[in-house]
Design a protein around this motif. Structure first.
Motif, short mmCIF file in Angstrom:
data_model
loop_
_atom_site.label_atom_id
_atom_site.label_comp_id
_atom_site.label_asym_id
_atom_site.label_seq_id
_atom_site.Cartn_x
_atom_site.Cartn_y
_atom_site.Cartn_z
N ARG A 16 -1.46 11.23 -11.82
CA ARG A 16 -1.12 9.81 -11.66
C ARG A 16 -1.12 9.43 -10.18
N ARG A 17 -0.60 10.33 -9.36
CA ARG A 17 -0.57 10.10 -7.91
C ARG A 17 -2.00 9.91 -7.39
N LEU A 18 -2.92 10.79 -7.79
CA LEU A 18 -4.30 10.69 -7.33
C LEU A 18 -4.97 9.41 -7.85
N ALA A 19 -4.63 8.99 -9.06
CA ALA A 19 -5.21 7.78 -9.64
C ALA A 19 -4.79 6.52 -8.87
N HIS A 20 -3.62 6.55 -8.24
CA HIS A 20 -3.11 5.39 -7.51
C HIS A 20 -3.21 5.54 -6.00
N TYR A 21 -3.84 6.62 -5.54
CA TYR A 21 -3.88 6.91 -4.11
C TYR A 21 -4.60 5.83 -3.30
N GLU A 22 -5.74 5.35 -3.74
CA GLU A 22 -6.49 4.34 -2.98
C GLU A 22 -5.69 3.05 -2.85
N ALA A 23 -5.03 2.63 -3.93
CA ALA A 23 -4.20 1.42 -3.88
C ALA A 23 -3.02 1.63 -2.94
N HIS A 24 -2.42 2.80 -2.98
CA HIS A 24 -1.29 3.14 -2.09
C HIS A 24 -1.73 3.10 -0.63
N ALA A 26 -4.33 1.50 0.69
CA ALA A 26 -4.63 0.11 1.07
C ALA A 26 -3.35 -0.68 1.31
N TYR A 27 -2.33 -0.42 0.50
CA TYR A 27 -1.04 -1.10 0.67
C TYR A 27 -0.41 -0.75 2.01
N LEU A 28 -0.44 0.52 2.37
CA LEU A 28 0.13 0.95 3.65
C LEU A 28 -0.64 0.34 4.82
N ALA A 62 16.55 -3.72 4.86
CA ALA A 62 16.14 -4.58 3.75
C ALA A 62 14.63 -4.78 3.74
N GLU A 63 14.04 -4.90 4.91
CA GLU A 63 12.59 -5.06 5.03
C GLU A 63 11.87 -3.81 4.51
N VAL A 64 12.38 -2.64 4.85
CA VAL A 64 11.79 -1.38 4.39
C VAL A 64 11.96 -1.26 2.88
N MET A 65 13.12 -1.61 2.36
CA MET A 65 13.37 -1.53 0.92
C MET A 65 12.42 -2.45 0.15
N ARG A 66 12.22 -3.67 0.64
CA ARG A 66 11.30 -4.60 -0.02
C ARG A 66 9.88 -4.04 -0.02
N PHE A 67 9.44 -3.54 1.13
CA PHE A 67 8.10 -3.00 1.23
C PHE A 67 7.93 -1.81 0.30
N ASN A 68 8.87 -0.89 0.30
CA ASN A 68 8.78 0.31 -0.53
C ASN A 68 8.79 -0.02 -2.02
N SER A 69 9.54 -1.01 -2.42
CA SER A 69 9.64 -1.34 -3.85
C SER A 69 8.31 -1.82 -4.42
N SER A 70 7.44 -2.37 -3.58
CA SER A 70 6.14 -2.86 -4.05
C SER A 70 5.01 -1.86 -3.82
N ASP A 71 5.32 -0.69 -3.31
CA ASP A 71 4.29 0.33 -3.11
C ASP A 71 3.68 0.69 -4.47
N PRO A 72 2.36 0.80 -4.56
CA PRO A 72 1.73 1.16 -5.83
C PRO A 72 2.26 2.47 -6.44
N ASN A 74 5.36 3.47 -6.30
CA ASN A 74 6.63 3.10 -6.90
C ASN A 74 6.40 2.29 -8.17
N GLU A 75 5.50 1.32 -8.10
CA GLU A 75 5.22 0.48 -9.27
C GLU A 75 4.62 1.29 -10.42
N ALA A 76 3.91 2.38 -10.11
CA ALA A 76 3.32 3.23 -11.15
C ALA A 76 4.32 4.22 -11.74
N GLY A 77 5.55 4.20 -11.25
CA GLY A 77 6.59 5.09 -11.77
C GLY A 77 6.43 6.54 -11.36
N ILE A 78 5.79 6.77 -10.23
CA ILE A 78 5.57 8.14 -9.76
C ILE A 78 6.84 8.73 -9.17
#
Length: 94
Positions: A16-24, A26-28, A62-72, A74-78
């Motif tokens: 699952r991590r590898l499947a979402h790696y490109e999105a992760h 790009a997000y960073l 709070a800025e770091v928490m917001r950013f991390n919560s939308s990381d692909p 995190n959203e993929a439940g990894i």
């Protein structure tokens, strides 16, 4: 201010991590906060990815928490756990 983000994966998340790696990745790349360092945490075999580590520079936690919560990842439940802490850098031997 610097912040560490220490994330541990649920069991058996390598595929699952590898499947979402490109999105992760790009997000960073478009982060509104500065990524100083990041990479996967490894198991004792020094190959199996079991989590993620980030060192960010941001105005507040709070800025770091917001950013991390939308990381692909995190959203993929990894990530099973995410620990975000302020960090006072005293030595940097790079």
């Amino acid at each position: 201010m610097h912040f560490t983000v220490y994330c541990l994966d649920h069991d058996n998340m390598v595929e699952r991590r590898l499947a979402h790696y490109e999105a992760h990745k790009a997000y960073l790349a478009k982060a509104p906060i500065r990524t100083i360092m990041s990479g996967p945490l490894l198991a004792g075999d020094q190959q199996t990815m079991i989590g993620s580590f980030f060192l960010y520079e941001a105005d507040d936690i709070a800025e770091v928490m917001r950013f991390n919560s939308s990381d692909p990842f995190n959203e993929a439940g990894i990530w099973r756990t995410v620990d975000i802490r302020p960090f006072l850098k005293r030595v940097d031997n790079r």
